[in-house]
Each structure stands twice: as structure tokens, then as C-alpha cells.
Design a protein around this motif. Structure first.
Motif, PDB file in Angstrom:
ATOM      1  N   ILE A   1       0.831  -1.208   0.000  1.00  0.00           N
ATOM      2  CA  ILE A   1       0.000   0.000   0.000  1.00  0.00           C
ATOM      3  C   ILE A   1       0.867   1.261   0.000  1.00  0.00           C
ATOM      4  O   ILE A   1       0.568   2.237  -0.703  1.00  0.00           O
ATOM      5  N   LYS A   2       1.933   1.240   0.764  1.00  0.00           N
ATOM      6  CA  LYS A   2       2.836   2.403   0.808  1.00  0.00           C
ATOM      7  C   LYS A   2       3.431   2.679  -0.569  1.00  0.00           C
ATOM      8  O   LYS A   2       3.600   3.833  -0.970  1.00  0.00           O
ATOM      9  N   LYS A   3       3.746   1.618  -1.302  1.00  0.00           N
ATOM     10  CA  LYS A   3       4.291   1.785  -2.652  1.00  0.00           C
ATOM     11  C   LYS A   3       3.234   2.365  -3.586  1.00  0.00           C
ATOM     12  O   LYS A   3       3.527   3.260  -4.395  1.00  0.00           O
ATOM     13  N   ILE A   4       1.994   1.875  -3.477  1.00  0.00           N
ATOM     14  CA  ILE A   4       0.901   2.387  -4.310  1.00  0.00           C
ATOM     15  C   ILE A   4       0.665   3.871  -4.034  1.00  0.00           C
ATOM     16  O   ILE A   4       0.401   4.663  -4.946  1.00  0.00           O
ATOM     17  N   CYS A   5       0.785   4.255  -2.788  1.00  0.00           N
ATOM     18  CA  CYS A   5       0.480   5.635  -2.379  1.00  0.00           C
ATOM     19  C   CYS A   5       1.554   6.641  -2.792  1.00  0.00           C
ATOM     20  O   CYS A   5       1.390   7.846  -2.567  1.00  0.00           O
TER      21      CYS A   5
ATOM     22  N   LYS B   1       2.158   7.366  -5.732  1.00  0.00           N
ATOM     23  CA  LYS B   1       1.589   8.057  -6.884  1.00  0.00           C
ATOM     24  C   LYS B   1       0.158   8.474  -6.560  1.00  0.00           C
ATOM     25  O   LYS B   1      -0.415   8.062  -5.556  1.00  0.00           O
ATOM     26  N   LYS B   2      -0.413   9.288  -7.426  1.00  0.00           N
ATOM     27  CA  LYS B   2      -1.832   9.613  -7.307  1.00  0.00           C
ATOM     28  C   LYS B   2      -2.634   8.332  -7.505  1.00  0.00           C
ATOM     29  O   LYS B   2      -2.241   7.460  -8.283  1.00  0.00           O
ATOM     30  N   ILE B   3      -3.753   8.235  -6.814  1.00  0.00           N
ATOM     31  CA  ILE B   3      -4.554   7.013  -6.872  1.00  0.00           C
ATOM     32  C   ILE B   3      -5.956   7.306  -7.396  1.00  0.00           C
ATOM     33  O   ILE B   3      -6.610   8.251  -6.956  1.00  0.00           O
ATOM     34  N   ALA B   4      -6.409   6.462  -8.331  1.00  0.00           N
ATOM     35  CA  ALA B   4      -7.814   6.434  -8.741  1.00  0.00           C
ATOM     36  C   ALA B   4      -8.366   5.099  -8.273  1.00  0.00           C
ATOM     37  O   ALA B   4      -7.907   4.043  -8.724  1.00  0.00           O
ATOM     38  N   VAL B   5      -9.310   5.121  -7.345  1.00  0.00           N
ATOM     39  CA  VAL B   5      -9.896   3.870  -6.863  1.00  0.00           C
ATOM     40  C   VAL B   5     -11.021   3.472  -7.812  1.00  0.00           C
ATOM     41  O   VAL B   5     -11.778   4.321  -8.293  1.00  0.00           O
TER      42      VAL B   5
ATOM     43  N   ASN C   1      -1.850   5.582 -10.212  1.00  0.00           N
ATOM     44  CA  ASN C   1      -2.064   4.181  -9.913  1.00  0.00           C
ATOM     45  C   ASN C   1      -3.572   3.961  -9.857  1.00  0.00           C
ATOM     46  O   ASN C   1      -4.300   4.777  -9.271  1.00  0.00           O
ATOM     47  N   ILE C   2      -4.048   2.881 -10.464  1.00  0.00           N
ATOM     48  CA  ILE C   2      -5.470   2.550 -10.427  1.00  0.00           C
ATOM     49  C   ILE C   2      -5.632   1.309  -9.562  1.00  0.00           C
ATOM     50  O   ILE C   2      -4.967   0.293  -9.777  1.00  0.00           O
ATOM     51  N   VAL C   3      -6.508   1.396  -8.571  1.00  0.00           N
ATOM     52  CA  VAL C   3      -6.678   0.303  -7.617  1.00  0.00           C
ATOM     53  C   VAL C   3      -8.111  -0.211  -7.676  1.00  0.00           C
ATOM     54  O   VAL C   3      -9.060   0.534  -7.404  1.00  0.00           O
TER      55      VAL C   3
ATOM     56  N   ILE D   1      -8.772   2.438   3.615  1.00  0.00           N
ATOM     57  CA  ILE D   1      -7.431   2.992   3.416  1.00  0.00           C
ATOM     58  C   ILE D   1      -7.236   3.529   2.005  1.00  0.00           C
ATOM     59  O   ILE D   1      -6.716   4.638   1.818  1.00  0.00           O
ATOM     60  N   ILE D   2      -7.653   2.760   0.999  1.00  0.00           N
ATOM     61  CA  ILE D   2      -7.427   3.176  -0.388  1.00  0.00           C
ATOM     62  C   ILE D   2      -8.228   4.436  -0.741  1.00  0.00           C
ATOM     63  O   ILE D   2      -7.661   5.417  -1.243  1.00  0.00           O
TER      64      ILE D   2
END
Length: 281
Positions: free
Chosen positions: A24-28, A30-34, A82-84, A119-120
């Protein structure tokens, strides 16, 4: 015990493994689109054995192809997102990229998913949904929502900070049926194809390119202005006023003493309005 507010993100992190916490720390970084998709397999158990082979017909109103967002995902990745994917699914999502994280599949049987639901979105900049209902967690944090394939034409006013790319409804002659004629079609919108066939109405999803065009406007809007209630666009503002005046449900809410004290904040793109002007009349 001391009646202090609990930080949901901090609380949820306590239930993550070290491995997932690192991920999760690695994903965060970058900007995130859930992202929440509409997984048809998750609906199988709602139908009889005979009906499971006809899911697309039984879910006609709601059904939407997942590849409808492919071009939009590619655009977001170009912009360093990042797209989650969240939710729970037994199937991998049909999109592969190192910046696409299919947590809905990877952690579908894990209790950690419940923590990821908070969290996401908490760390995201925006939400894309195909109408699964999972976007409620994103709405909890006030995230701007990009809603693809929306089908409830009678309750746009209940969508907050949302840009819509709705499905389109066509008559047997191939002409668009205006929203104003569909708003009050029923107290509910039946899913089954047989109902819409009886009304001689065909429902179509937006195309990949149409979704991308609206997404580009959505991203531009977010970059320059985040107030969905007061748009600097006369055409969209007038259309929104027209929609509210013809909505029985909105009028009903206005008569309730304890109605929601939230400003109307749904919108469509200029591309949508110009291309499908007859639909939005």
C-alpha cells in the motif's frame, strides 16, 4: 472510552499484514484512482439455476462490459496515476499494467479487504465506478466520482460530486428517448430485458471513446475547480435545473422537513451534452 474520534485509516492499518502494508505504501507514492467494477459473477447466486445462464438478460439494465474503461485507464496511467480495483472478485480484471492493482482479485478471500475499503479511498484523488455500489466508501470521504454506465435516470440529484456518463435509451425506431420521459417511468427501474422489450426500449452503454472524452473533461474540471454545485457552464447549469424541475423524486424530497442539506452536485460533460442533446431534453 475517552470519546475521542477514531482515525479510520489508522485503525484499519492495525489489521494489515506487513507485506500488504508495504504494498500500500508503494501504491500511495503516486496519485490514486480507486475503481469499482460491476462483476456479474457476484450476482449469480441471486438467481435460480435456470436463470444463471441468462444473467445478461436478467441484469440487462445494470450489465456493462468491463473493457468500457480501457482507454480511460490508459489515459490515467499516462498522467502517472495508480489505479486500484476494490471489492471482491474471483476473476482478474481484463486490464494489465504495472500501475493497475487488482486488489479485488488478489485479496478476495482475505479479511484485510475490509481495511482496504477505507485505506485506499482515503488516499485517493478520485473514484471511477461502473455501478457496483462499492463507491459508497469513496463517497464517505467526499471523493469526486466518475460514474460510467449509470442507469437510474430518476435520481441524479442523489449523486454528490459526480460526473455521469449514463446509458442511453432508444425507441424501436432507433431514436433517443429523452430523460424527461424516462424519469418517472416507474417507482423502480426493472433490470430484466423482458420489461424493456415490452416498452420497446433498447438500452446501450457508452463507448470506450465516449467515456474517455468525458474523463478528460472530468480531470480538467478537477484541476481547475472542485465545486460541483456552482458550475461555470451555462448549458450544463440550465440542463441541471431542467432535470430537477421534471423530477418527481426531487420535488418529493423538497417537501420533507428533514431533507438532506446538501447542494445538488451532479454533472455531465460538454461532450455528452452536445452529442446526445436530444437525450438530455
Amino acid at each position: 472510552e475517552d470519546k475521542q474520534f477514531i482515525n479510520l485509516e489508522t485503525l484499519c492499518k492495525e489489521y494489515l499484514s506487513n507485506q500488504l502494508d508495504t504494498k500500500i505504501k508503494k501504491i500511495c507514492k503516486k496519485k490514486i484512482a480507486v475503481f469499482y467494477d460491476y462483476d456479474i459473477d457476484n450476482r449469480k447466486d441471486r438467481f435460480s439455476v435456470d436463470s444463471k445462464n441468462k444473467l445478461k438478460e436478467n441484469l440487462y439494465l445494470r450489465y456493462i462490459e468491463n473493457d468500457i474503461v480501457q482507454e480511460s485507464f490508459e489515459e490515467l496511467i499516462k498522467r502517472d496515476y495508480n489505479i486500484v480495483r476494490l471489492g471482491r472478485s474471483n476473476n482478474r480484471f481484463p486490464f494489465k499494467n504495472e500501475n493497475f492493482h487488482d486488489l479485488a482479485y488478489e485479496y478476495s478471500n482475505s479479511n484485510e479487504m475490509e481495511s482496504l475499503d477505507f485505506i485506499i479511498p482515503y488516499n485517493s484523488e478520485l473514484c471511477i465506478t461502473l455501478g457496483s455500489g462499492g463507491q459508497s466508501s469513496a463517497q464517505l470521504y467526499g471523493l469526486p466520482i466518475f460514474y460510467v454506465g449509470y442507469n437510474r435516470l430518476d435520481i441524479f440529484h442523489l449523486l454528490y460530486n459526480t460526473m455521469l456518463v449514463p446509458k442511453k435509451f432508444y425507441s424501436s425506431s432507433g431514436k433517443l428517448v429523452p430523460i424527461s420521459k424516462l424519469q418517472n417511468i416507474n417507482n423502480y427501474y426493472p433490470y430484466m430485458k423482458s420489461y424493456w422489450d415490452s416498452k420497446k426500449i433498447k438500452i446501450k452503454s457508452p463507448t470506450n471513446s465516449e467515456v474517455k472524452e468525458s474523463l478528460l473533461e472530468f480531470l480538467y474540471f478537477l484541476k481547475n475547480k472542485t465545486n460541483f454545485s456552482n458550475l461555470q457552464n451555462p448549458n450544463i447549469n440550465k440542463w441541471r435545473e431542467f432535470y430537477l424541475k421534471s423530477s418527481k423524486d426531487f420535488k418529493r424530497l423538497q417537501r420533507i422537513p428533514y431533507r438532506p442539506k446538501i447542494e445538488v452536485s451532479f454533472m455531465i460533460s460538454n461532450h455528452e451534452f452536445k452529442k446526445y442533446r436530444d437525450f438530455y431534453s
